[in-house]
Each structure stands twice: as structure tokens, then as C-alpha cells.
Design an enzyme around this catalytic site. Sequence first.
Site, PDB file in Angstrom:
ATOM      1  N   LYS A  57       0.779  -1.189   0.012  1.00  0.00           N
ATOM      2  CA  LYS A  57      -0.082  -0.005   0.046  1.00  0.00           C
ATOM      3  C   LYS A  57       0.957   1.377   0.063  1.00  0.00           C
ATOM      4  O   LYS A  57       1.915   1.065   0.323  1.00  0.00           O
ATOM      5  CB  LYS A  57      -0.893   0.140   1.354  1.00  0.00           C
ATOM      6  CG  LYS A  57      -0.169  -0.299   2.547  1.00  0.00           C
ATOM      7  CD  LYS A  57       0.876   0.525   3.297  1.00  0.00           C
ATOM      8  CE  LYS A  57       0.698   1.992   3.353  1.00  0.00           C
ATOM      9  NZ  LYS A  57       1.936   2.543   4.021  1.00  0.00           N
TER      10      LYS A  57
ATOM     11  N   TYR B  71      -4.271   4.077   6.332  1.00  0.00           N
ATOM     12  CA  TYR B  71      -4.826   3.128   7.280  1.00  0.00           C
ATOM     13  C   TYR B  71      -5.983   3.521   7.866  1.00  0.00           C
ATOM     14  O   TYR B  71      -7.005   2.887   8.206  1.00  0.00           O
ATOM     15  CB  TYR B  71      -3.799   2.880   8.351  1.00  0.00           C
ATOM     16  CG  TYR B  71      -2.655   2.009   8.098  1.00  0.00           C
ATOM     17  CD1 TYR B  71      -2.538   0.815   8.173  1.00  0.00           C
ATOM     18  CD2 TYR B  71      -1.361   2.868   7.465  1.00  0.00           C
ATOM     19  CE1 TYR B  71      -1.309   0.027   7.805  1.00  0.00           C
ATOM     20  CE2 TYR B  71      -0.220   2.242   7.000  1.00  0.00           C
ATOM     21  CZ  TYR B  71      -0.118   0.859   7.204  1.00  0.00           C
ATOM     22  OH  TYR B  71       0.851   0.107   6.713  1.00  0.00           O
TER      23      TYR B  71
HETATM   24  P1  NDP Z   1      12.489   1.787   1.714  1.00  0.00           P
HETATM   25  O1  NDP Z   1      12.757   3.232   0.953  1.00  0.00           O
HETATM   26  O2  NDP Z   1      13.032   1.640   2.951  1.00  0.00           O
HETATM   27  O3  NDP Z   1      12.953   0.921   0.548  1.00  0.00           O
HETATM   28  C1  NDP Z   1      12.476   0.866  -0.862  1.00  0.00           C
HETATM   29  C2  NDP Z   1      13.587  -0.053  -1.461  1.00  0.00           C
HETATM   30  O4  NDP Z   1      13.047   0.295  -2.881  1.00  0.00           O
HETATM   31  C3  NDP Z   1      14.712   0.573  -1.603  1.00  0.00           C
HETATM   32  O5  NDP Z   1      15.658   0.149  -0.407  1.00  0.00           O
HETATM   33  C4  NDP Z   1      15.509   0.036  -2.891  1.00  0.00           C
HETATM   34  O6  NDP Z   1      16.033  -1.212  -2.720  1.00  0.00           O
HETATM   35  C5  NDP Z   1      14.417   0.072  -3.687  1.00  0.00           C
HETATM   36  N1  NDP Z   1      14.335   1.217  -4.728  1.00  0.00           N
HETATM   37  C6  NDP Z   1      14.418   0.956  -6.079  1.00  0.00           C
HETATM   38  N2  NDP Z   1      14.179   2.001  -6.925  1.00  0.00           N
HETATM   39  C7  NDP Z   1      14.509   3.105  -5.739  1.00  0.00           C
HETATM   40  C8  NDP Z   1      14.175   4.415  -5.830  1.00  0.00           C
HETATM   41  N3  NDP Z   1      14.300   5.188  -7.147  1.00  0.00           N
HETATM   42  N4  NDP Z   1      14.308   5.175  -4.866  1.00  0.00           N
HETATM   43  C9  NDP Z   1      14.222   4.414  -3.749  1.00  0.00           C
HETATM   44  N5  NDP Z   1      14.344   3.084  -3.519  1.00  0.00           N
HETATM   45  C10 NDP Z   1      14.379   2.525  -4.793  1.00  0.00           C
HETATM   46  O7  NDP Z   1      10.940   2.026   1.797  1.00  0.00           O
HETATM   47  P2  NDP Z   1      10.070   0.946   2.721  1.00  0.00           P
HETATM   48  O8  NDP Z   1      10.622  -0.397   2.692  1.00  0.00           O
HETATM   49  O9  NDP Z   1       9.780   1.771   3.923  1.00  0.00           O
HETATM   50  O10 NDP Z   1       8.601   0.980   1.824  1.00  0.00           O
HETATM   51  C11 NDP Z   1       8.338   0.331   0.741  1.00  0.00           C
HETATM   52  C12 NDP Z   1       6.948   0.189   0.364  1.00  0.00           C
HETATM   53  O11 NDP Z   1       6.066  -0.385   1.486  1.00  0.00           O
HETATM   54  C13 NDP Z   1       6.099   1.508   0.392  1.00  0.00           C
HETATM   55  O12 NDP Z   1       4.995   1.333  -0.556  1.00  0.00           O
HETATM   56  C14 NDP Z   1       5.645   1.622   1.642  1.00  0.00           C
HETATM   57  O13 NDP Z   1       4.323   2.428   1.492  1.00  0.00           O
HETATM   58  C15 NDP Z   1       5.323   0.344   2.025  1.00  0.00           C
HETATM   59  N6  NDP Z   1       5.199   0.014   3.524  1.00  0.00           N
HETATM   60  C16 NDP Z   1       4.218  -0.865   4.041  1.00  0.00           C
HETATM   61  C17 NDP Z   1       4.271  -1.028   5.489  1.00  0.00           C
HETATM   62  C18 NDP Z   1       3.130  -2.081   5.843  1.00  0.00           C
HETATM   63  O14 NDP Z   1       2.901  -1.974   6.934  1.00  0.00           O
HETATM   64  N7  NDP Z   1       2.270  -2.486   5.083  1.00  0.00           N
HETATM   65  C19 NDP Z   1       5.002  -0.551   6.131  1.00  0.00           C
HETATM   66  C20 NDP Z   1       6.159   0.284   5.511  1.00  0.00           C
HETATM   67  C21 NDP Z   1       6.406   0.567   4.292  1.00  0.00           C
HETATM   68  P3  NDP Z   1      17.153  -1.856  -3.451  1.00  0.00           P
HETATM   69  O15 NDP Z   1      18.322  -1.215  -2.804  1.00  0.00           O
HETATM   70  O16 NDP Z   1      16.942  -3.421  -3.105  1.00  0.00           O
HETATM   71  O17 NDP Z   1      16.963  -1.525  -4.647  1.00  0.00           O
END
Ligand code: NDP
Length: 382
Positions: A128, A216
Site C-alpha cells: 500500500k 490506514y
Molecule cells: P524504503 O525506501 O526503505 O525501501 C524501498 C527500496 O526500494 C529501496 O531500499 C530500494 O531497494 C528500492 N528502490 C528501487 N528504486 C528506488 C528508488 N528510485 N528510490 C528509492 N528506493 C528504490 O521503503 P520502505 O521499505 O519503507 O517502503 C516500501 C513500500 O512498502 C512502500 O510502498 C510503503 O508504503 C510500504 N510499506 C508498507 C508497510 C506496511 O505495514 N504494510 C510499512 C512500511 C512500508 P534496493 O536497494 O534493494 O533496490
Amino acid sequence: MNDDISRRGLLGLGLAAAALPTLGRAQGDGVGFAVVGLGKLSLGQIVPGFAHCRSARLAALVSGHAENANRLAAEHKLPARSVYGYEDFDRIAADPRIEVVYIVLPNFLHAEYTIRALKAGKHVLCEKPMATSVGDAERMIAAAKAANRKLMIAYRCHYEPLNLYAMRKMRAGALGRPRLVVTNMGRQSDLSDPSDAWRLDLVKSGGGALTDMGIYGINGARYLLNEEPVEVRAWAQTDRRDPRFQTVEDMIAWEFRFPSGALSTGTTSFDQAGTMAWEVYGTSGKMNADPGCFYGGNRLVLGGMPGEREPKIVEIDQFAREMDWMADVVRGRAPMVSPGEEGLQDMRLMHAILESVARGGATVRTAWNYRRAVDPATAVPA
Ligand code: NDP
């Protein structure tokens, strides 16, 4: 998520595995998942969550940082060929170990990678908010239909025992006639944290705190009341001198009016103490969940219902349960509870909230006849 929320999450994980209800243990037919994007959520919750799954299993990792991904793959005893980059992502089509692609990327990349995964013949579980625009959400649903593949949005509260307990109380009329749902979802944000930097960018997040946390409350009001809002009014309070809020709003407050006459007020902010709380008031009872939507440590207090002030609710690993649910949907063992249409409804409501904000709190009609196909309260076991 802030530290407090993460700590609570770990607490929840520690209590997890034994508590998972079984719908029938998978026997050698585990459903392989590719996790796309190895950021905070994947590393902190999703990848560790597979240890508590009974139907879903980790099959591949997709990352822009091959070194990290290779290390993680080795830790999880995955062969080197199960690590993909974004450029060679489409090669997953030829990998039969992958049946589901779990999109855990920043919001602006959800649509692109969902559609690419569907075109590669895979089912998709997408975090989400579903997308950053209504149009993208509609394209994702169309792509799933065209590919004849499942598209599920990761609404973990649809599978979480406390929220399910509350939904069932509501459906049973335990509070009398529902009058009001109050939700407050927010936390502090930090522009120097890359995981927050994209959340504070309108194009990358689709709407700051609203699309990250306010969602949420929007989804919660809908599943608690089991009806859809017909009107919304909203206001924002944003200090543009704060470098965090150059493109997104800070605090947004909204009011939904529901066909039954119930109201819901919601607030969200990226400049407040962390909270994911909701309350429901009926004509004869009330419920307060604070926190109500954390990864773990949620707490429900009931008023006006003798003997049930603080019900004991067993905690589970919410991510494991959600991934298992997706795996069971793929195997035809469970109904789809949070399809793309659920994500689209929230996208449209968030769009309506932002439209009302832009129009100084004008009333925006939201009665477009959406009705959820499956009620989690009846479909998902406690
Ligand atoms: P992060 O920013 O911590 O991680 C996103 C990852 O996406 C990065 O570490 C990277 O991984 C990859 N990525 C690829 N392209 C890009 C870019 N252009 N810029 C930044 N990152 C990129 O985010 P979160 O893990 O906190 O959140 C990810 C998703 O999960 C979101 O949609 C958020 O809303 C959702 N979420 C849902 C939750 C829930 O409880 N359901 C809780 C927290 C988040 P790599 O280095 O491996 O390429």
C-alpha cells in the site's frame, strides 16, 4: 516507521509463528515469492516473515544493490540465480520458482513493476498505497485481468486478529448503531533518511503522510463500518517554511459521511508523535485501539460491554499471515479479500481528500457505488 513502531514490530514477530491459525498446512507445494526492493520493510519484516509462513516461501530477490541481495540470498540458502536486478527483472518470466511477485518499492514504482510482473505471467502482491494515481491503479487492475493473474494489495489489517475482532463486534451490533469512527495515523519524518525522502516527495509518494499513513485510517473506517463514504471534506495545515513540506501537505484532517449516517474523522501528519490509533463510538458502546495498526503490540479497549474491557487477542506475524493468504489465493484455498479494487477505492478517496484540500474544504462527492466483494470479518479466521 519510527523506532517505536519498529520495536513493537519485532515484539509482534517474536510472538508470531505458533499463533498462526492453520487453513491446512502446505505440503511440498509452497508458493515461491520474489521480493522486489530490499529496503526497510523488506529487510525488517517481509524477508524475516517467511520463516513463519506455511504456504509462502522466499524464492527470489530483486534489488538495485546486487551485493546486498547476494548476501541476503546466501543467508536464506537461495541459489545465486535467484537474484535479479531491475534491468533484468523481466527474466523472471522464465523462472518457474517464482509464482508471486511482492512489490515493496517506493510508491511511484508500484504500477510499473506490478504491470511488468503481470506481463511476465506472475501473480502480484503489492504494498500500500497501491499507486500514486487513480489512473495507475486502474491500469494495474486492467493488466491483472488481461494476464488472468491475481493482484492483491498488502492491507495487513484485513488479516490481523485485533482488527478482525473489532470488525466482528461491529457486524454483530455490539456497539449499537455505529455513529463515529476517529482515526489518527502519523509520526515524525526525517528528510535525511532516504526512506523518508521519497515519502516527502509528492511525485514519488503520491501524497506524503496521507498516502503513507492516513491510508490506514481511510481503509480502517471503511472496514470497521463495512460501508463506503458518500462525501468528504478535508483541510490541511502545512508550514511551507519546513523543508520537509515543500511538495506534500503535512497535517491533513478529513470528514467522511457514510450512507448509514455514520461519520468518520481522520487525521494524518508527518510532524507529530508516532501513532496508529482508531476509536469507534456506537449508540451503546465504544472501542478504542491504541495502537490499532502497528506490526505488533496493538491494544483494544472496549467500553459499555461488561466483562470484555480488554479482550485477550493473540498476536501473529502479520506479514507471514498476509503472504500465506496470497499463497492460498493462488492455490485456490482462500478467497481474495484485498484485491486491486480495494486499493483503487482508497486511491480515489485520497484523491478526493486532496481535491477538497485544494478547494479549501469544499464537499467532494465520493458515492461511486463501490462495494467490497469480500468482507474480511466473514472470510478471514480470527
Ligand atoms: P524504503 O525506501 O526503505 O525501501 C524501498 C527500496 O526500494 C529501496 O531500499 C530500494 O531497494 C528500492 N528502490 C528501487 N528504486 C528506488 C528508488 N528510485 N528510490 C528509492 N528506493 C528504490 O521503503 P520502505 O521499505 O519503507 O517502503 C516500501 C513500500 O512498502 C512502500 O510502498 C510503503 O508504503 C510500504 N510499506 C508498507 C508497510 C506496511 O505495514 N504494510 C510499512 C512500511 C512500508 P534496493 O536497494 O534493494 O533496490
